[in-house]
Design an enzyme around this catalytic site. Structure first.
Site, PDB file in Angstrom:
ATOM      1  CD  GLU A  40      78.567  76.332  80.324  1.00  0.00           C
ATOM      2  OE1 GLU A  40      79.365  76.918  81.067  1.00  0.00           O
ATOM      3  OE2 GLU A  40      78.222  76.811  79.235  1.00  0.00           O
ATOM      4  CG  ASN A  64      83.054  80.797  76.526  1.00  0.00           C
ATOM      5  OD1 ASN A  64      83.537  81.530  75.656  1.00  0.00           O
ATOM      6  ND2 ASN A  64      81.784  80.418  76.522  1.00  0.00           N
ATOM      7  N   GLY A 116      75.842  83.176  84.061  1.00  0.00           N
ATOM      8  CA  GLY A 116      75.891  84.634  84.196  1.00  0.00           C
ATOM      9  C   GLY A 116      74.868  85.218  85.148  1.00  0.00           C
ATOM     10  CG  HIS A 148      78.087  78.397  75.306  1.00  0.00           C
ATOM     11  ND1 HIS A 148      77.171  79.391  75.564  1.00  0.00           N
ATOM     12  CD2 HIS A 148      78.884  78.320  76.391  1.00  0.00           C
ATOM     13  CE1 HIS A 148      77.426  79.894  76.769  1.00  0.00           C
ATOM     14  NE2 HIS A 148      78.456  79.262  77.286  1.00  0.00           N
ATOM     15  CE  LYS A 177      79.919  82.898  78.432  1.00  0.00           C
ATOM     16  NZ  LYS A 177      78.678  82.843  79.206  1.00  0.00           N
ATOM     17  CB  SER A 226      77.005  81.388  88.546  1.00  0.00           C
ATOM     18  OG  SER A 226      76.175  82.215  87.742  1.00  0.00           O
ATOM     19  N   GLY A 280      83.008  81.281  82.710  1.00  0.00           N
ATOM     20  CA  GLY A 280      82.705  82.412  81.847  1.00  0.00           C
ATOM     21  C   GLY A 280      83.231  83.685  82.486  1.00  0.00           C
ATOM     22  N   GLY A 281      82.349  84.411  83.173  1.00  0.00           N
ATOM     23  CA  GLY A 281      82.691  85.711  83.767  1.00  0.00           C
ATOM     24  C   GLY A 281      83.975  85.699  84.577  1.00  0.00           C
TER      25      GLY A 281
HETATM   26  P1  13P Z   1      79.455  82.253  83.756  1.00  0.00           P
HETATM   27  O1  13P Z   1      80.599  81.559  84.451  1.00  0.00           O
HETATM   28  O2  13P Z   1      79.679  83.702  83.528  1.00  0.00           O
HETATM   29  O3  13P Z   1      78.142  81.937  84.409  1.00  0.00           O
HETATM   30  O4  13P Z   1      79.397  81.607  82.282  1.00  0.00           O
HETATM   31  C1  13P Z   1      79.424  80.247  82.119  1.00  0.00           C
HETATM   32  C2  13P Z   1      79.573  79.946  80.696  1.00  0.00           C
HETATM   33  O5  13P Z   1      78.678  80.174  79.907  1.00  0.00           O
HETATM   34  C3  13P Z   1      80.840  79.384  80.236  1.00  0.00           C
HETATM   35  O6  13P Z   1      80.733  78.886  78.956  1.00  0.00           O
END
Ligand code: 13P
Length: 249
Positions: A165, A8, A171, A93, A10, A211, A232-233
């Protein structure tokens, strides 16, 4: 069964970043160990589809309208996504639940509209830190699932994936533990069993996100009841995502 890796992006990446990312990913992804779904911003979907044309990489959207069509300025419909070759969509989400005040009722409607238009839904659930600290984690996840999946037919669940999640893990660098994730997967499968069937509870894919990084993904994504991860990140780093997608067991 192969693990499912979902990225993702974002609201990150400019079109030039996306172009370089996909060119590299497609040329180095083996497709042997994992299925991969990448969710760029809406605007980058046509480019991402073009660049993944000859590859097993699937494209997802980060959001979708609950409405089919009409005067909904700024919205993007499931039918429009489908016409662009999108196969998956993230729904529920926590960014949308919290920052855009999306309710379970709206999420339920989005899921139904997306399914009706042939999209696979990656439905995100998870508790806040306050829920966790007051031991309400399982109650919160259960309520989200009961409401988000209400009124679905059992056969529609074949196109639904659940992503656990926890909001406190997104994050923050504080990932959930293997025990947290295994327990959440159990609660998710129990909800599916009680609302649908035992078979559906066994067959549904459950992901963990929050994370995830190159050090913690292996134990978290191989724990009991978990079929893959939502990144995510980390997913913004093409080399890191490639490394995981090509070497995950
Ligand atoms: P992170 O991996 O940055 O914590 O984000 C997770 C997320 O929200 C994926 O949709």
């Amino acid at each position: 069964m192969k693990k499912l890796i979902v990225a993702n992006f974002k609201m990150n990446q400019q079109p030039s970043d996306v172009k370089n990312y996909f060119i590299k990913f497609v040329s180095l992804f083996t497709g042997v160990r994992a299925d991969v779904v990448i969710c760029p911003a809406y605007l980058d979907i046509p480019l991402a589809k073009f660049l993944t044309n000859q590859s097993p990489v699937k494209i997802g959207a980060q959001n979708v309208s609950d409405e089919e069509e009409g005067a909904f300025t700024g919205e993007v419909s499931a039918k429009m996504l489908k016409a662009q070759g999108v196969e998956y969509v993230l729904i529920g989400h926590s960014d949308r639940r919290i920052k855009f005040k999306e309710s379970d009722k709206l999420i339920n409607k989005k899921i139904k509209t997306a399914l009706k238009n042939g999209l696979k839904c990656i439905v995100c659930v998870g508790e806040t830190l306050a829920d966790r600290n007051t031991e309400r984690t399982y109650e919160v996840i259960r309520k989200q699932l009961d409401e988000d999946l209400r009124g679905l037919y059992e056969n529609e669940l074949e196109s639904v994936i659940i992503a656990y999640e926890p909001i406190w893990a997104i994050g923050t660098g504080n990932n959930a533990s293997v025990k947290d994730v295994e327990n959440a997967a159990k609660v998710i499968r129990r909800a599916i069993n009680e609302n649908f069937s035992e078979k559906a509870s066994r067959d549904i894919q459950v992901l963990y996100g929050g994370s995830l990084n190159e050090k913690n993904y292996a134990p978290l994504l191989s724990c009991t009841g978990i079929d893959g991860g939502l990144f995510g990140g980390l997913s913004l780093n093409v080399n890191a995502l490639l490394n995981i997608a090509n070497s995950i067991k």
